[in-house]
Design a protein around this motif. Structure first.
Motif, short mmCIF file in Angstrom:
data_model
loop_
_atom_site.label_atom_id
_atom_site.label_comp_id
_atom_site.label_asym_id
_atom_site.label_seq_id
_atom_site.Cartn_x
_atom_site.Cartn_y
_atom_site.Cartn_z
N ALA A 103 -14.58 15.42 -2.53
CA ALA A 103 -13.24 15.88 -2.12
C ALA A 103 -12.35 14.67 -1.84
O ALA A 103 -12.64 13.87 -0.96
CB ALA A 103 -13.34 16.75 -0.88
N VAL A 104 -11.27 14.53 -2.59
CA VAL A 104 -10.36 13.39 -2.42
C VAL A 104 -9.11 13.76 -1.62
O VAL A 104 -8.33 12.87 -1.26
CB VAL A 104 -9.95 12.80 -3.79
N THR A 105 -8.93 15.03 -1.33
CA THR A 105 -7.70 15.48 -0.65
C THR A 105 -7.46 14.78 0.68
O THR A 105 -6.31 14.41 0.98
CB THR A 105 -7.73 17.01 -0.46
N PRO A 106 -8.48 14.58 1.54
CA PRO A 106 -8.20 13.90 2.82
C PRO A 106 -7.56 12.53 2.64
O PRO A 106 -6.61 12.19 3.36
CB PRO A 106 -9.59 13.80 3.46
N ALA A 107 -8.06 11.74 1.68
CA ALA A 107 -7.48 10.42 1.46
C ALA A 107 -6.09 10.51 0.86
O ALA A 107 -5.19 9.75 1.23
CB ALA A 107 -8.39 9.60 0.54
N VAL A 108 -5.88 11.45 -0.07
CA VAL A 108 -4.56 11.61 -0.69
C VAL A 108 -3.52 11.98 0.36
O VAL A 108 -2.41 11.46 0.36
CB VAL A 108 -4.63 12.68 -1.80
N ARG A 109 -3.87 12.87 1.27
CA ARG A 109 -2.92 13.27 2.32
C ARG A 109 -2.57 12.10 3.23
O ARG A 109 -1.40 11.88 3.55
CB ARG A 109 -3.52 14.41 3.15
N ARG A 114 1.80 7.43 4.32
CA ARG A 114 2.22 6.02 4.34
C ARG A 114 3.07 5.66 3.12
O ARG A 114 3.86 4.73 3.17
CB ARG A 114 0.97 5.13 4.38
N HIS A 115 2.87 6.39 2.01
CA HIS A 115 3.59 6.10 0.76
C HIS A 115 4.14 7.39 0.17
O HIS A 115 3.69 7.84 -0.89
CB HIS A 115 2.66 5.42 -0.25
N LEU A 273 -7.39 2.55 -0.83
CA LEU A 273 -8.78 2.28 -0.46
C LEU A 273 -8.96 2.39 1.05
O LEU A 273 -9.97 2.93 1.54
CB LEU A 273 -9.20 0.89 -0.95
N ALA A 274 -7.98 1.88 1.79
CA ALA A 274 -8.05 1.98 3.25
C ALA A 274 -8.01 3.44 3.69
O ALA A 274 -8.75 3.85 4.59
CB ALA A 274 -6.89 1.20 3.88
N ALA A 275 -7.17 4.24 3.06
CA ALA A 275 -7.10 5.66 3.38
C ALA A 275 -8.42 6.36 3.04
O ALA A 275 -8.89 7.23 3.77
CB ALA A 275 -5.94 6.32 2.64
N THR A 283 -14.37 13.43 4.05
CA THR A 283 -14.77 13.66 2.67
C THR A 283 -16.26 14.00 2.58
O THR A 283 -16.67 14.92 1.87
CB THR A 283 -14.47 12.42 1.82
N ALA A 284 -17.07 13.26 3.32
CA ALA A 284 -18.51 13.52 3.31
C ALA A 284 -18.83 14.89 3.89
O ALA A 284 -19.68 15.62 3.38
CB ALA A 284 -19.24 12.43 4.09
#
Length: 298
Positions: A103-109, A114-115, A273-275, A283-284
């Motif tokens: 799941a990549v949504t948490p990092a994308v949000r 920030r961007h 990457l930091a996100a 994600t885990a």
């Protein structure tokens, strides 16, 4: 003298096909012109690369080395062209690849906070193209699963996932709370060729069904062609009425990493990457995975 990438592409076409005629046809150029380009490349490098024999074309030691190095080199050049084209359009876009079940949504949000001016595109990738897509610029960041060819990449650990056995619904062990590797000794295996050696060391000698991706794995297992193993997130993101997932704690866990091209330097990529690291626990948890200490990956 600078290395001419066009000549390198011509060389790769010949080296992969071991035949000047077939390579010329694939490149849509005349065979004599192709031969001249290869001779010119050999002159540039000061060494023979190819040897013609009665069977077609053979590679010299130098030719084999150039073929090994040419893939990442040409992919990097393609990536540069893609990024320049994006910049010329004036758009800010980040493309994130992810393997099935991650799941990549948490990092994308978190990254979007920030961007907000950067559009994040996400694409599912398979094991046999995860390195290729990073090197040729089709994705900027990858959530990858090991094994992966790390040549030309920076790969850092994120978390591990326990594995489950994937069994036909009518299998003698389907529905168990958990099983061991020994319970499955001698079973036929359904296994992706890009996933490295299977986690069990005792497959049936008739194993041989090769699959690509989770969907094919489930269909082959459901058809009774063998058993397989997947990361536990498969039980969250996938289901099949004719398949049973059973925990198998004594298998080595599946390893999830972040990967970016080694030559790529970008504050935007670094921020993603930091996100991704900041949200790794979330994600885990989405896939019932386990956080992986960074010291465990060299």
């Amino acid at each position: 003298m600078d290395l001419d990438l066009r000549k390198v592409r011509y060389f790769v076409a010949v080296a992969e096909r071991r035949h000047f005629g077939r390579a010329a046809a694939a490149l849509h150029i005349a065979q004599p012109a192709l031969s001249r380009q290869i001779r010119a490349l050999e002159q540039d490098l000061g060494t023979p690369l190819l040897v013609r024999d009665s069977h077609g074309v053979a590679l010299t030691d130098a030719g084999r080395q150039l073929l090994d190095d040419a893939g990442p080199l040409l992919a990097s050049a393609d990536a540069v062209r893609r990024r320049v084209a994006v910049a010329a359009r004036g758009s800010r876009r980040l493309t994130v690849g992810f393997r099935a079940g991650i799941a990549v949504t948490p990092a994308v949000r978190l990254f979007a906070e920030r961007h907000p001016d950067v559009l994040v595109d996400v694409q599912r990738i398979d094991g046999d193209d995860q390195a290729t897509r990073l090197l040729d610029g089709r994705i900027d960041v990858g959530y990858v699963r090991l094994p992966i060819d790390e040549a030309g990449l920076r790969v850092s650990p994120l978390f591990t996932e326990p594995r489950v056995a994937v069994l036909p619904a009518g299998h003698r062990l389907a529905g168990k709370d958990q099983i061991t590797e020994a319970d499955l000794g001698g079973e036929a295996l359904v296994w992706p060729p890009d996933a490295g050696p299977p986690p069990t060391t005792r497959p049936h000698p008739d194993s041989g069904y090769l699959v690509r991706g989770v969907d094919e794995t489930l269909e082959h297992v459901a058809a009774g062609r063998g058993i397989s193993f997947l990361a536990r997130s498969a039980t969250v993101f996938y289901a099949h009425p004719e398949v049973s997932f059973v925990p198998i704690p004594d298998l080595a866990p599946d390893q999830v990493c972040l990967a970016v091209p080694a030559a790529r330097t970008s504050p935007v990529v670094d921020d993603f990457l930091a996100a991704a690291r900041a949200t790794a626990y979330v994600t885990a948890e989405c896939g019932n995975a386990t956080m992986w200490p960074t010291s465990s990956h060299q």
